[in-house]
Design an enzyme around this catalytic site. Structure first.
Site, PDB file in Angstrom:
ATOM      1  CB  CYS A 246      -0.972  -0.035   1.159  1.00  0.00           C
ATOM      2  SG  CYS A 246      -2.349   1.130   0.984  1.00  0.00           S
ATOM      3  CG  HIS A 331      -4.150  -3.877   2.576  1.00  0.00           C
ATOM      4  ND1 HIS A 331      -3.331  -3.423   3.580  1.00  0.00           N
ATOM      5  CD2 HIS A 331      -4.692  -2.768   2.015  1.00  0.00           C
ATOM      6  CE1 HIS A 331      -3.373  -2.104   3.641  1.00  0.00           C
ATOM      7  NE2 HIS A 331      -4.193  -1.684   2.693  1.00  0.00           N
ATOM      8  CG  ASP A 333      -2.453  -7.437   5.339  1.00  0.00           C
ATOM      9  OD1 ASP A 333      -1.918  -6.955   4.320  1.00  0.00           O
ATOM     10  OD2 ASP A 333      -3.122  -6.760   6.130  1.00  0.00           O
TER      11      ASP A 333
END
EC number: 6.3.5.5
Length: 363
Positions: A246, A331, A333
């Site tokens: 990001c 992202h 994650d």
């Protein structure tokens, strides 16, 4: 309790207040995820923003102890169509209303979020304030127009002191620009030892920690407001593998000569399709950013485009042609969102292993 959401262009929406009393002011943005509001509210990338949820009902499963992305949410307001006053979930420890009151964040419900979303898509993000109903609304508009939004968001959300999480695997330094805890969870799950450092750490300070790799985290705001970090990135590039996420992706790109620009209304949500160019595979991804890397600017750099956003063709991933450095705009994650791209953490671990073997052979 009646409240108003006023926008700097003179538009207003009338609704019902919840959360903390008082005024909240910031950049009004929308996010399209259907779940995961706790992770969204505690994501430091929303520092100073007013979060509007496009999903109509928010708060129905309350707030729990496990899904925090940071312990202190940094958004300035919450805007929803329907606030669920009753929370039903076995993990719930408090309602959304209680949580916002504890964190001193005002909310407004009962407004036409579809109309507000269309407005933001057409005109772009805009300054706004959540206020109590007042007699002199013109004064409130004047106050809003005069408000200058801060540009030191990274300074406000980054850790002030380095800290270490032990592990038996690779030693990773995470530069905290406003890091989500889910990044740490993914690294720890791969047995990495992790040292989290403030955003202003120098290359020398990072290299003294003898990292096997460095991760540049997500974070809020305009990447050009933290350009000083470029000297650090260039100072470690080529010496250790780098993985940016990001804001970290934007900073890695800027440091290597690319450019960034502000998106009209940003990418925020957990349903953004991204194509990996090499494999032609499409991932559904979680995203939260208002800026992007200029695709044309990559032509004069040593960076190669690896991923693109299917909806608008913007840059979603790059890697360096010579050095072990790569980054993605989304992202991997997730939290919240799909885990289609979580294998990028495995690729980072593999990159650290192969880089370590190469260096050992040179010696």
């Amino acid at each position: 309790m009646k409240r108003l959401l006023i926008l700097e262009d003179g538009t207003y929406f009338e609704g019902v207040g919840f959360g903390a009393p008082g005024i909240g002011t910031g950049e009004v943005v929308f996010t399209t995820g259907m779940s995961g509001y706790q992770e969204v509210l505690t994501d430091p990338s929303f520092k100073g923003q007013m979060i509007m949820f496009t999903y109509p009902t928010i708060g129905n499963y309350g707030i729990n102890r496990d899904d925090f992305e940071s312990m202190e949410p940094s958004c300035n307001g919450v805007i929803v169509k329907d606030y669920a006053r009753v929370a039903s979930n076995w993990r719930s420890k408090m309602t959304l209303d209680e949580f916002l009151k504890n964190k001193k964040i005002p909310g407004i419900s009962g407004i036409d979020t579809r109309a507000l979303t269309r407005k933001l898509r057409e005109s772009g993000t805009i300054k706004g304030s959540i206020i109590d109903v007042v007699n002199d609304i013109n004064h409130e508009y004047d106050q809003l127009k005069a408000t200058v939004l801060p540009n030191n968001q990274v300074h406000e959300v980054s850790t002030t002191k380095a800290y270490h999480i032990p592990g038996v695997g690779k030693n990773v330094v995470v530069v905290d620009y406003g890091m989500k805890q889910s990044i740490l969870r993914e690294l720890v799950a791969r047995k990495c030892g992790v040292t989290v450092v403030p955003y202003h750490y120098t290359a020398e300070q990072i290299l003294e920690l003898a990292p096997d790799g460095v991760m540049l985290s997500n974070g809020p705001g305009d990447p050009k407001d933290v350009l000083k970090t470029s000297s650090m990135i260039l100072g470690i590039q080529g010496k250790v593998p780098i993985f940016g996420i990001c804001l970290g992706h934007q900073l890695l790109s800027l440091s290597n000569g690319a450019d960034t620009f502000k998106l009209k209304y940003g990418h925020r949500g957990s349903n953004h399709p991204v194509k990996e160019i090499a494999s032609n595979q499409v991932y559904f991804t979680s995203q939260n950013h208002g800026y992007a890397v200029s695709r044309d600017s990559l032509d004069t750099t040593e960076l190669m485009l690896t991923h693109i956003e299917i909806n608008d063709g913007t840059v979603e991933g790059i890697k360096h042609k010579k050095y072990p450095s790569f980054s993605v705009q989304f992202h991997p994650d997730a939290a919240p969102g799909p885990h289609d791209a979580v294998s990028l953490f495995d690729e980072f671990v593999e990159l650290m292993e192969t880089w370590g073997i190469k260096n050992a052979e040179k010696k």
